[in-house]
Write an enzyme that holds these catalytic residues in place. Structure first.
Site, PDB file in Angstrom:
ATOM      1  N   HIS A  72      -7.945  -4.851  -0.695  1.00  0.00           N
ATOM      2  CA  HIS A  72      -7.125  -4.266  -0.046  1.00  0.00           C
ATOM      3  C   HIS A  72      -6.849  -4.676   1.035  1.00  0.00           C
ATOM      4  O   HIS A  72      -7.604  -4.629   2.084  1.00  0.00           O
ATOM      5  CB  HIS A  72      -7.331  -2.575  -0.311  1.00  0.00           C
ATOM      6  CG  HIS A  72      -6.002  -1.785   0.137  1.00  0.00           C
ATOM      7  ND1 HIS A  72      -5.262  -1.509  -1.073  1.00  0.00           N
ATOM      8  CD2 HIS A  72      -5.419  -1.326   1.202  1.00  0.00           C
ATOM      9  CE1 HIS A  72      -4.154  -0.900  -0.587  1.00  0.00           C
ATOM     10  NE2 HIS A  72      -4.291  -0.744   0.715  1.00  0.00           N
ATOM     11  N   SER A 102       0.796  -1.200   0.129  1.00  0.00           N
ATOM     12  CA  SER A 102      -0.054  -0.090   0.033  1.00  0.00           C
ATOM     13  C   SER A 102       0.917   1.144   0.149  1.00  0.00           C
ATOM     14  O   SER A 102       1.765   1.603  -0.909  1.00  0.00           O
ATOM     15  CB  SER A 102      -1.179   0.045   1.151  1.00  0.00           C
ATOM     16  OG  SER A 102      -1.897   0.842   1.041  1.00  0.00           O
ATOM     17  N   ASP A 119     -10.145  -3.511  -5.307  1.00  0.00           N
ATOM     18  CA  ASP A 119      -9.102  -2.597  -4.588  1.00  0.00           C
ATOM     19  C   ASP A 119      -9.088  -1.342  -5.441  1.00  0.00           C
ATOM     20  O   ASP A 119      -8.987  -1.146  -6.808  1.00  0.00           O
ATOM     21  CB  ASP A 119      -7.829  -3.238  -4.533  1.00  0.00           C
ATOM     22  CG  ASP A 119      -6.532  -2.385  -3.800  1.00  0.00           C
ATOM     23  OD1 ASP A 119      -7.230  -1.392  -3.261  1.00  0.00           O
ATOM     24  OD2 ASP A 119      -5.412  -2.660  -3.621  1.00  0.00           O
TER      25      ASP A 119
END
Length: 398
Positions: free
Chosen positions: A372, A188, A342
């Site tokens: 995610h 991320s 995501d």
């Protein structure tokens, strides 16, 4: 009558916290719903506290999430210690079994939207232990300053300073790391920082030891077009909604909410920076299946004043997708994970395409039922599968 009204209100509140629109092929939905409910509750409490002027939204979330911290405790397989690399705190994981050769080295950067997260979080500590043990590798899991206390480029600079320290010959020798087998990885926002520092290392003449691989797990790579298909399609899916993503991006640059409002409207890139949009033009970079039903529109021009005050979103150190092909061409072997459900899916897909176009060796794993955060969530089957893929690739290529 009073009891009926109370019951109705209670049912509505429970439904609000529990219900999320999950796709049909998501595995173990109730576990995801439970995790999302806790996240939503924490987010609402943080928003309420911010509305009352008690505390900043991110500060409250940081407080709640600190309960996930675990101490640097060694176990039967791995020695764990904490130290500083050039004034940046790091947690180091060293396998206990004897090795007759120098080990791989992996420099790991945690996620959390540049506002949350820590190497000490249970889920990151667990992943680092598994990585060190299964790969017989020395893992350095770095910290960095978090927003809202710190803004870009502080996060980038902390990580870069820590990585440069690790890449010194005497430091690698101290920890028994083979200088020819060092990689960087992150998820991320950590994937964003991993991509950014990997690009920067290439251009740093003082760093003699270069990275062998980079592994980017559902990375955030651009903040220019906040209306790519994956942000439209997955705007409400767990564990990262479009609105929360934009809050993270804007907090990375500044606490002023004006930037967040402009980004929500996708109206923050001024005319003088419109040439950068070519690097994130999803109509030319996404595979056809992800463009279906969507039509590319150039984002309307934003305020020049806004960009002058908060120039970070046009900086390649914050948005690695903005790098020129001449830089990308020299990047090391790359592994990228993207997830179908995501909001950041298309950032990763566009980077895969741009790297492939410049001749970089890229392995791309797209998780069709992924979302995610799936790599590090405890107790999920998808987490086990994704970690196996990730560690298997590192074992083969690092």
């Amino acid at each position: 009558m009073g009891r009926t009204i109370f019951l109705l209100i209670s049912v509505v509140l429970v439904a609000y916290y529990i219900y999320i629109p999950l796709p049909d092929d998501i595995e173990e939905p109730w576990k995801i719903i439970l995790g999302n409910t806790l996240l939503k509750l924490g987010g609402d409490l943080a928003s309420f506290g911010e509305l009352l002027g008690i505390n900043h939204f991110m500060d409250t979330l940081q407080f709640f999430l600190r309960f996930q911290d675990v101490p640097p405790t060694s176990d039967e397989n791995v020695t764990v210690m904490e130290t500083d690399f050039n004034s940046v705190p790091v947690r180091i994981y060293i396998p206990k079994r004897k090795s007759t050769t120098l080990r791989r080295g992996l420099f790991f950067i945690h996620g959390g939207g540049w506002c949350l997260g820590s190497a000490a979080y249970f889920m990151y500590d667990t992943l680092s232990r598994q990585t060190a043990h299964r790969l017989d590798a020395v893992v350095v899991s770095t910290e960095y300053g978090l927003a809202p206390k710190y803004h870009f480029p502080k996060q980038f600079e902390d990580v870069y300073r820590s990585l440069r320290w690790f890449l010194q010959e005497d430091i690698l020798e101290k920890y028994g790391v083979d200088p020819r087998r060092v990689g960087v990885s992150g998820d991320s926002a950590g994937g964003n920082l991993a991509a950014a520092v990997t690009q920067q290392i290439l251009q740093d003449p003082d760093v003699k030891i270069k990275l062998k691989v980079q592994a980017l797990i559902y990375p955030a790579l651009q903040a220019l077009d906040m209306n790519v298909p994956s942000q439209q399609e997955n705007s409400q899916y767990p564990l990262l909604t479009r609105s929360l993503l934009i809050r993270f991006w804007s907090e990375y640059f500044i606490t002023d909410r004006d930037l967040e409002k402009a980004m929500l409207l996708n109206q923050h890139v001024p005319v003088e920076f419109s040439h950068l949009l070519q690097f994130v033009n999803w109509s030319s970079l996404l595979p056809q299946r992800y463009k279906k039903g969507y039509f590319y529109k150039t984002p309307p021009p934003g305020s020049s004043e806004l960009a002058q005050k908060y120039p970070g979103f046009t900086d390649v150190k914050a948005c690695p997708l903005l790098a020129n092909d001449s830089i990308l061409h020299h990047l090391p072997m790359t592994y990228i994970i993207t997830c179908q459900y995501d909001v950041l899916r298309d950032d990763g897909l566009m980077y895969v395409k741009r790297l492939q176009n410049t001749g970089v060796h890229v392995t791309h794993h797209h998780i069709e039922d992924g979302f995610h955060g799936a790599l590090t969530l405890p107790g999920l089957k998808i987490t086990y599968r994704m970690q196996n893929q990730y560690l298997s690739w590192l074992h083969k290529n690092l």
